[in-house]
Design an enzyme around this catalytic site. Structure first.
Site, PDB file in Angstrom:
ATOM      1  N   LYS A 184       0.838  -1.199   0.000  1.00 40.29           N
ATOM      2  CA  LYS A 184       0.000   0.000   0.000  1.00 40.29           C
ATOM      3  C   LYS A 184       0.879   1.258   0.000  1.00 40.29           C
ATOM      4  CE  LYS A 184      -3.876  -2.284  -0.154  1.00 40.29           C
ATOM      5  NZ  LYS A 184      -3.930  -3.543   0.483  1.00 40.29           N
TER       6      LYS A 184
HETATM    7  C1  LIG Z   1      -5.175  -4.399   0.924  1.00 41.04           C
HETATM    8  C2  LIG Z   1      -6.652  -4.382   0.852  1.00 41.04           C
HETATM    9  C3  LIG Z   1      -7.475  -4.872   1.871  1.00 41.04           C
HETATM   10  C4  LIG Z   1      -6.986  -5.641   3.057  1.00 41.04           C
HETATM   11  O1  LIG Z   1      -5.926  -5.112   3.710  1.00 41.04           O
HETATM   12  P1  LIG Z   1      -4.883  -6.082   4.484  1.00 41.04           P
HETATM   13  O2  LIG Z   1      -4.063  -5.096   5.247  1.00 41.04           O
HETATM   14  O3  LIG Z   1      -4.142  -6.835   3.448  1.00 41.04           O
HETATM   15  O4  LIG Z   1      -5.690  -6.959   5.371  1.00 41.04           O
HETATM   16  C5  LIG Z   1      -8.840  -4.733   1.752  1.00 41.04           C
HETATM   17  N1  LIG Z   1      -9.378  -4.154   0.674  1.00 41.04           N
HETATM   18  C6  LIG Z   1      -8.643  -3.686  -0.339  1.00 41.04           C
HETATM   19  C7  LIG Z   1      -9.315  -3.026  -1.487  1.00 41.04           C
HETATM   20  C8  LIG Z   1      -7.258  -3.801  -0.293  1.00 41.04           C
HETATM   21  O5  LIG Z   1      -6.529  -3.343  -1.318  1.00 41.04           O
END
Ligand SMILES: *Cc1c(COP(=O)(O)O)cnc(C)c1O
Length: 369
Positions: A184
């Site tokens: 992210k």
């Molecule tokens: C990354 C992500 C998640 C979940 O996040 P994690 O930290 O991996 O649990 C949920 N929704 C979207 C759209 C994502 O890109």
């Protein structure tokens, strides 16, 4: 000598952040503690003073938002089929059912104009996703939610640093869930955050995060709800503090690189480029759609041959067998299905050089023509 492999993403962790992590490791207190509180206040400040609590994943933040919104058996939640599967998995895990609505071909986000028609007596909430960091139209979305008395649980996992009409994502709205997964725009390794609406008690959120426990002044404890194990460590929070301080710089760099893709990708290659939004989007990903004639697997392999990593985010999730078992079929959401089959993620991360973009564009031309 050939150029080093260029992955589609890579975190940027500076030396000050590494030193801050080392300091936590030497401090004698490595799990949730002072760094977590500091990280939560820094996030709250960024979110217009709203209450923010952090978790060990973005998924945990969504799971807890659903609990706090009292969404469970018998409820349906309207969402997009074009997202990381965590979005819909969390709805199922809560005991509720996802109700998918097709996406808009330009934004690739839930087509807000189609939400109204999907609302039934069972609908309790809408869960929009800002795919690639391009925000869903918050005005249109909240107009529907408010008129129909629905909660909104924003899956803003990809959109921290983005904004809607000049307001930072997270600073307005109902529940806002963020992820700090390594891929992210800012990371804690693994982690997440939840921005709470005013009608939710942050203390209840904290109990759901850690086994339902309330510590009492006399050293004892009480447990009044079933909580889980979702707390973030101080090690991770120290990374998050360093990353948050760089987030605006990261976003600016991502926007710059995205602009360069628009300038350098040869239109004759027939790629369908994403919406060119340099105001709201944080450019979490840069995702063209391949021309229909191109085999995606072969394209990815050919780009790898040029030393370039390509991602796929995401195939339409209603076609996964888990969701087909709920009755979803090919053809239910043709726009999402078409995008899901043709989408590719090109390299885009803050440490990339302009020349890396040019290298990707040269490889695209060689592979596609
Ligand atoms: C990354 C992500 C998640 C979940 O996040 P994690 O930290 O991996 O649990 C949920 N929704 C979207 C759209 C994502 O890109």
């Amino acid at each position: 000598m050939s150029a080093p492999f260029l992955p589609f993403t890579r975190p940027s962790i500076d030396e000050a952040t590494i030193a801050a992590v080392v300091q936590v490791l030497r401090s004698g207190w490595i799990t949730s503690g002072p760094r977590v509180l500091e990280f939560e206040s820094a996030l709250a400040q960024r979110c217009g003073g709203r209450s923010v609590r952090v978790f060990n994943s973005g998924t945990a933040a969504i799971d807890i938002a659903l609990k706090l919104a009292d969404i469970g058996a018998g409820a349906t939640v309207i969402t997009t089929p074009l997202t990381w599967v965590a979005t819909a998995n969390s709805i199922l895990a809560a005991g509720a059912l996802p109700k998918f609505v097709d996406v808009d071909a330009k934004t690739r986000n839930i087509d807000v104009a189609r939400i109204e028609a999907a609302i039934t007596d069972q609908t309790r909430a809408i869960m929009p996703v800002d795919l690639a960091g391009l925000p869903v139209d918050r005005d249109a979305l909240y107009a529907i939610a408010n008129a129909r008395g629905l909660r909104v649980i924003e899956d803003a996992a990809q959109s921290l640093g983005a904004s809607w009409r000049g307001q930072a994502i997270g600073s307005t709205g109902d529940f806002v869930c963020v992820s700090f997964h390594a891929n992210k725009n800012m990371t804690t390794g693994e982690g997440g955050a939840l921005v709470l609406p005013d009608d939710v008690d942050p203390k209840l959120c904290e109990r759901l995060r850690l086994q339902g426990v309330t510590r009492l002044p006399d050293g004892g404890m009480e447990v009044d709800v079933l909580g889980g194990k979702f707390n973030l460590t101080d090690i991770a929070a120290a990374i998050g503090l360093g990353q948050l301080a760089s987030l605006d710089e990261f976003t600016a760099r991502r926007r710059h690189l995205a602009r360069r893709y628009f300038e350098r990708i040869d239109p004759a290659l027939g790629l369908e480029l994403p919406l060119a939004d340099f105001t709201n989007a944080n450019w979490h990903m840069f995702q063209p759609l391949l021309p229909p004639r191109i085999d995606r697997g072969q394209f990815i392999a050919a780009m790898k041959g040029h030393g370039i990593g390509i991602g796929v985010h995401y195939p339409a999730l209603h076609l996964f067998s888990l969701y087909r078992r709920l009755g979803y079929r090919d053809g239910d959401f043709p726009v999402a299905e078409d995008i899901g089959r043709r989408i590719v993620t090109l390299p885009l991360f803050p440490a990339m050089h302009d020349a890396d973009v040019d290298r990707v564009c040269t490889a695209l031309a060689a592979v596609l023509s």
